[in-house]
Design a protein around this motif. Structure first.
Motif, PDB file in Angstrom:
ATOM      1  N   TRP A   1       2.687  -0.403  -4.801  1.00 19.03           N
ATOM      2  CA  TRP A   1       1.443  -0.023  -4.862  1.00 19.03           C
ATOM      3  C   TRP A   1       0.662   1.257  -5.527  1.00 19.03           C
ATOM      4  O   TRP A   1       1.082   2.367  -5.027  1.00 19.03           O
ATOM      5  CB  TRP A   1       0.824  -0.211  -3.354  1.00 19.03           C
ATOM      6  N   GLN A   2       0.155   1.132  -6.570  1.00 16.16           N
ATOM      7  CA  GLN A   2      -0.339   2.048  -7.388  1.00 16.16           C
ATOM      8  C   GLN A   2      -1.700   2.439  -6.684  1.00 16.16           C
ATOM      9  O   GLN A   2      -2.745   2.271  -7.216  1.00 16.16           O
ATOM     10  CB  GLN A   2      -0.692   1.897  -8.871  1.00 16.16           C
ATOM     11  N   HIS A   3      -1.514   3.568  -5.608  1.00 17.25           N
ATOM     12  CA  HIS A   3      -2.933   3.767  -4.915  1.00 17.25           C
ATOM     13  C   HIS A   3      -3.623   5.005  -5.448  1.00 17.25           C
ATOM     14  O   HIS A   3      -2.747   5.743  -5.982  1.00 17.25           O
ATOM     15  CB  HIS A   3      -2.232   4.338  -3.626  1.00 17.25           C
ATOM     16  N   PRO A   4      -4.764   4.975  -5.681  1.00 23.19           N
ATOM     17  CA  PRO A   4      -5.543   5.666  -6.234  1.00 23.19           C
ATOM     18  C   PRO A   4      -5.414   7.227  -5.825  1.00 23.19           C
ATOM     19  O   PRO A   4      -5.690   8.213  -6.485  1.00 23.19           O
ATOM     20  CB  PRO A   4      -7.051   5.297  -6.389  1.00 23.19           C
ATOM     21  N   GLN A   5      -5.305   7.353  -4.621  1.00 30.45           N
ATOM     22  CA  GLN A   5      -4.992   8.736  -4.076  1.00 30.45           C
ATOM     23  C   GLN A   5      -3.733   8.992  -3.454  1.00 30.45           C
ATOM     24  O   GLN A   5      -3.321  10.160  -3.588  1.00 30.45           O
ATOM     25  CB  GLN A   5      -6.248   8.715  -2.616  1.00 30.45           C
ATOM     26  N   ARG A   6      -2.970   8.198  -2.980  1.00 31.84           N
ATOM     27  CA  ARG A   6      -1.688   8.257  -2.618  1.00 31.84           C
ATOM     28  C   ARG A   6      -0.495   8.231  -3.526  1.00 31.84           C
ATOM     29  O   ARG A   6       0.517   8.458  -3.238  1.00 31.84           O
ATOM     30  CB  ARG A   6      -1.425   7.321  -1.414  1.00 31.84           C
ATOM     31  N   GLY A   7      -0.889   7.711  -4.714  1.00 34.28           N
ATOM     32  CA  GLY A   7      -0.020   7.430  -5.901  1.00 34.28           C
ATOM     33  C   GLY A   7       0.901   6.380  -5.557  1.00 34.28           C
ATOM     34  O   GLY A   7       0.548   5.213  -4.945  1.00 34.28           O
ATOM     35  N   LEU A   8       2.085   6.190  -6.048  1.00 34.97           N
ATOM     36  CA  LEU A   8       3.116   5.180  -6.029  1.00 34.97           C
ATOM     37  C   LEU A   8       3.449   4.861  -4.426  1.00 34.97           C
ATOM     38  O   LEU A   8       4.191   5.642  -4.180  1.00 34.97           O
ATOM     39  CB  LEU A   8       4.119   5.171  -6.959  1.00 34.97           C
ATOM     40  N   VAL A   9       3.051   3.838  -3.936  1.00 35.19           N
ATOM     41  CA  VAL A   9       3.574   3.606  -2.630  1.00 35.19           C
ATOM     42  C   VAL A   9       4.506   2.446  -2.284  1.00 35.19           C
ATOM     43  O   VAL A   9       4.341   1.465  -2.934  1.00 35.19           O
ATOM     44  CB  VAL A   9       2.327   3.164  -1.721  1.00 35.19           C
ATOM     45  N   PRO A  10       5.664   2.820  -1.885  1.00 39.32           N
ATOM     46  CA  PRO A  10       6.649   1.912  -1.641  1.00 39.32           C
ATOM     47  C   PRO A  10       6.411   0.812  -0.689  1.00 39.32           C
ATOM     48  O   PRO A  10       5.494   0.633   0.066  1.00 39.32           O
ATOM     49  CB  PRO A  10       7.907   2.847  -1.229  1.00 39.32           C
ATOM     50  N   PRO A  11       7.147  -0.489  -0.711  1.00 42.48           N
ATOM     51  CA  PRO A  11       6.601  -1.688  -0.141  1.00 42.48           C
ATOM     52  C   PRO A  11       6.978  -1.335   1.317  1.00 42.48           C
ATOM     53  O   PRO A  11       6.055  -1.795   2.360  1.00 42.48           O
ATOM     54  CB  PRO A  11       7.622  -2.638  -0.528  1.00 42.48           C
ATOM     55  N   GLY A  12       7.681  -0.461   1.794  1.00 44.48           N
ATOM     56  CA  GLY A  12       7.921  -0.208   3.255  1.00 44.48           C
ATOM     57  C   GLY A  12       6.688   0.295   4.011  1.00 44.48           C
ATOM     58  O   GLY A  12       6.530   0.040   5.480  1.00 44.48           O
ATOM     59  N   GLN A  13       5.770   0.880   3.419  1.00 43.19           N
ATOM     60  CA  GLN A  13       4.821   1.462   4.037  1.00 43.19           C
ATOM     61  C   GLN A  13       3.740   0.597   3.916  1.00 43.19           C
ATOM     62  O   GLN A  13       2.459   0.744   4.603  1.00 43.19           O
ATOM     63  CB  GLN A  13       4.318   2.468   3.203  1.00 43.19           C
ATOM     64  N   PHE A  14       3.777  -0.686   3.385  1.00 49.04           N
ATOM     65  CA  PHE A  14       2.530  -1.555   3.578  1.00 49.04           C
ATOM     66  C   PHE A  14       2.686  -2.973   3.712  1.00 49.04           C
ATOM     67  O   PHE A  14       1.880  -3.671   4.201  1.00 49.04           O
ATOM     68  CB  PHE A  14       1.656  -1.514   2.289  1.00 49.04           C
TER      69      PHE A  14
END
Length: 538
Positions: A490-503
């Protein structure tokens, strides 16, 4: 002769430019002449030169707050009668009472409903115009009395003011023709003090008698009371002057009887607008909270339970967007009627604002006694509705309902209980709409956070923030590529690249997991087709 009346002039005093622009646009659309002032001193100076017909006044302003502005306006004889409506974000009773004590005629809490502001502006402009007209009539009457006594009776009929004289020694009572008319008695009929009291509404007789007794002891006789029908006036104001002998006893009274029926009717209208929603006629939020306080006190005394149901229509903004605000307003009226028919005795309905309603369910014995009335409201709302002016279109509206119960383990105010019901309604909407949710102070914060995080994932998917990364699978013996494994990020606009384990764990047993899975398959197949088109094979 040009009989066109100039538009009413309204002075708006607020140090917030956005508020000035909003009120300026709102009032000018209604044809009013608007003058904007960011400071109270400027408004006072301008009013002295060109008095407006109404002030809309903020409270919290630098240099001079709204209370001081109102105080200085009321200290000026040329400006003191101009109505002042406070518009403030301060919603507590102390500030409201202070506003009225300083001379304010009304009080609107920000954020305000445009229809409410316009209704109150219209009402106070009308009352002010009446006040000015009556003042001019009274001044004209005084001049006529000085010129010709014969014109007095005609002026009384125009001003709807009768006169009377009472000889307390003989009890002889004389009424002018207008007084006979106001009280609905044939002119020249002999009348006594008893006949007068018989025409006073029974509920007001004690008040009139007490005022009369005090007047005989030297106090002012000034009383308003209702009149028993048949009569030309429903409300009158009586004032009198007494003459006293050397022994200190009153011997003569001269008085006037003024028809104030119209003013009372306007006041009743103001009171109704203050406590009711203009569109539906239902109690408004302020009246609902006042009633809720009373119900909570009674519930504590009787040791019963009550519940507040906060109702919000699902997807109502889309109806307004498609068919227009007028059709939406008429739909709100229909929904209000349906809800009114769905509630029962000791259940109190109000329109909180927009497409939101609230109901107090009192006299509950058990914790789940709210279920049947809440389901009845959901069913009533869900019935098909024909859109006004669009007979070929049938609207299918549902609602999300939040429930807050009383009493709770902690002390509770009415505003807090309504806010809990509002929060529960939001969770019912997040959970899928067309349902209810009960506020749980222990669980709702974490549940709300969970749903908000899911909504954030949904937003990211809809905004194209998901990415697929491809990890090749290689035969160790030959080094040939056997395939690829698609890995979501997930290329989050504030959190950057988020791995799948976090969502991904958030979506367990949630319909959004299927939607996200479909996106992964479609994106992977599209990438595979692109590789194949470029001649890449595995």
């Amino acid at each position: 002769m040009n009989t066109h009346k100039p538009p009413h002039s309204i002075s708006v005093v607020d140090d917030t430019p956005a508020n000035l622009r909003l009120l300026d646009d709102l009032l000018r659309q209604q044809g009013y002449q608007v003058r904007l002032f960011p400071r109270g001193a400027l408004a006072i100076k301008a009013a002295a030169a060109h008095p407006p017909d109404l002030f809309l006044l903020d409270i919290m302003m630098p240099e001079m707050d709204g209370f001081e502005v109102c105080r200085q306006l009321k200290a000026n004889p040329a400006l003191r009668d101009i109505p002042v409506i406070f518009i403030s974000a301060l919603a507590d009773s102390d500030n409201k009472l202070k506003a009225f004590a300083e001379g304010g005629m009304d009080y609107v809490t920000k954020p305000f409903q445009e229809a409410e502001v316009l209704a109150r502006v219209r009402t106070h402009l009308a009352l002010y115009a009446m006040q000015q007209d009556r003042l001019r009539q009274q001044q004209a009457l005084a001049a006529l009395v000085d010129e010709r006594t014969a014109d007095l009776l005609r002026a009384q009929r125009v001003a709807r003011i009768g006169s009377w004289k009472l000889d307390l020694r003989t009890q002889a009572l004389n009424w002018s023709p207008e007084t006979y008319r106001l009280f609905g008695i044939a002119e020249d009929t002999p009348v006594s003090l008893g006949d007068f009291l018989d025409k006073v509404h029974p509920a007001d007789r004690d008040k009139v008698n007490q005022q009369w007794t005090r007047a005989l002891q030297g106090e002012v006789y000034d009383v308003e009371h209702r009149v028993r029908p048949p009569a030309a006036a429903s409300w009158v104001r009586e004032r009198a002057e007494f003459a006293f002998g050397d022994n200190g006893e009153a011997h003569t009274a001269w008085g006037t009887t003024q028809d104030i029926s119209e003013a009372k009717a306007h006041q009743a209208q103001v009171d109704f607008i203050t406590h009711h929603d203009v569109l539906t006629g239902l109690p408004n939020r302020a009246q609902f909270l006042e009633l809720l306080r009373l119900c909570m006190t009674q519930s504590s005394t009787l040791q019963t339970r009550l519940a507040v149901a906060y109702i919000d229509m699902d997807g109502f903004a889309a109806i307004n967007a498609q068919f227009g605000r007028e059709a939406g307003n008429q739909l709100i009226v229909q929904l209000g009627i349906r809800l009114a028919q769905a509630v029962r005795e000791r259940q109190y309905l109000a329109r909180i604002g927009g497409d939101e309603f609230a109901v107090i369910l009192t006299g509950l014995k058990n914790a789940n006694d709210y279920l049947i009335p809440v389901q009845r409201m959901l069913d009533a709302i869900a019935q098909p509705l024909v859109l006004p002016g669009h007979s070929q279109h049938v609207a299918h509206v549902t609602a999300s309902i939040g429930i807050a119960q009383f009493p709770q383990s902690d002390a509770m105010e009415a505003e807090q209980l309504l806010r809990q019901a509002d929060q529960a309604m939001y969770l019912a909407k997040l959970a899928g709409k067309n349902r209810h949710h009960v506020f749980d102070p222990m669980k709702d914060e974490s549940t709300r956070e969970h749903f908000m995080r899911i909504e954030e994932v949904r937003h990211g998917l809809n905004q194209g923030e998901m990415r697929l990364y491809y990890q090749p699978k290689i035969w160790l013996a030959s080094g040939a590529v056997a395939g690829f494994e698609a890995l979501i990020r997930w290329q989050h606009p504030q959190r950057g690249l988020v791995p799948p384990g976090q969502f991904i764990p958030l979506l367990e047993q949630h319909p959004l997991a299927i939607q996200l899975g479909d996106w992964v398959i479609e994106a992977a197949l599209a990438q595979l087709a692109l590789w194949n088109a470029e001649g890449l094979r595995t």
